[in-house]
Motif scaffolding. Structure first.
Motif, short mmCIF file in Angstrom:
data_model
loop_
_atom_site.label_atom_id
_atom_site.label_comp_id
_atom_site.label_asym_id
_atom_site.label_seq_id
_atom_site.Cartn_x
_atom_site.Cartn_y
_atom_site.Cartn_z
N SER A 1 -37.09 7.34 -25.58
CA SER A 1 -36.23 6.18 -26.06
C SER A 1 -34.87 6.21 -25.28
O SER A 1 -34.28 7.05 -24.84
CB SER A 1 -35.89 6.42 -27.44
OG SER A 1 -34.90 5.84 -27.95
N VAL B 1 -32.58 3.55 -25.77
CA VAL B 1 -31.72 3.09 -26.74
C VAL B 1 -30.42 3.97 -26.82
O VAL B 1 -30.70 4.95 -27.21
CB VAL B 1 -32.16 2.46 -27.78
CG1 VAL B 1 -30.89 1.68 -28.90
CG2 VAL B 1 -33.18 1.61 -27.50
N LYS B 2 -29.16 3.58 -26.52
CA LYS B 2 -28.28 4.32 -26.81
C LYS B 2 -27.38 3.72 -27.85
O LYS B 2 -26.79 2.33 -27.66
CB LYS B 2 -27.31 4.56 -25.43
CG LYS B 2 -27.89 5.49 -24.45
CD LYS B 2 -27.25 5.78 -23.27
CE LYS B 2 -27.80 6.60 -22.35
NZ LYS B 2 -27.08 6.89 -20.98
N THR B 3 -26.78 4.25 -28.77
CA THR B 3 -26.06 3.33 -29.86
C THR B 3 -24.65 4.15 -29.82
O THR B 3 -24.63 5.42 -29.77
CB THR B 3 -26.63 3.72 -31.25
OG1 THR B 3 -26.82 5.04 -31.57
CG2 THR B 3 -28.18 3.03 -31.38
N GLU B 4 -23.64 3.38 -30.12
CA GLU B 4 -22.22 3.78 -30.27
C GLU B 4 -21.90 4.01 -31.55
O GLU B 4 -22.25 3.38 -32.48
CB GLU B 4 -21.34 2.73 -29.76
CG GLU B 4 -21.45 2.68 -28.02
CD GLU B 4 -20.67 1.53 -27.58
OE1 GLU B 4 -19.38 1.56 -28.03
OE2 GLU B 4 -20.82 1.17 -26.43
N SER B 5 -21.37 5.08 -31.84
CA SER B 5 -21.25 5.39 -33.36
C SER B 5 -19.67 4.98 -33.49
O SER B 5 -18.85 5.19 -32.69
CB SER B 5 -21.21 6.89 -33.71
OG SER B 5 -20.44 7.69 -33.01
N LYS B 6 -19.15 4.30 -34.64
CA LYS B 6 -18.16 4.03 -35.10
C LYS B 6 -17.43 4.94 -36.02
O LYS B 6 -17.96 5.22 -37.02
CB LYS B 6 -18.00 2.61 -35.86
CG LYS B 6 -16.82 1.94 -36.00
CD LYS B 6 -16.94 0.64 -36.45
CE LYS B 6 -15.51 0.01 -36.53
NZ LYS B 6 -15.55 -1.59 -36.91
#
Length: 66
Positions: A18, A20-25
């Motif tokens: 994978s 896909v890199k997601t940014e956490s808030k």
């Protein structure tokens, strides 16, 4: 055929990686906000939040909109 098998396995492993890199808030919640939520959910107004009761529906709605 035996030389092809490790190559196929390697390609499958790399292909499933994978990227896909997601940014956490970051969310900050004060102790007063936690106390308010807990006090509402634990109140007698919710009638013990038994399954199928009006209290469980009110609590679920409260959590949903919070």
């Amino acid at each position: 055929m035996k030389k092809l098998f490790p190559l196929v396995v390697l390609l499958l492993i790399l292909g499933c990686k994978s990227s896909v890199k997601t940014e956490s808030k970051s969310i900050t919640i004060s102790s007063a906000e936690v106390k308010e939520v807990v006090m509402y959910l634990a109140s007698d107004k919710n009638q013990g939040r038994n399954t199928g009761s009006d209290g469980i529906n009110a609590s679920a709605t409260y959590i949903e909109i919070s």
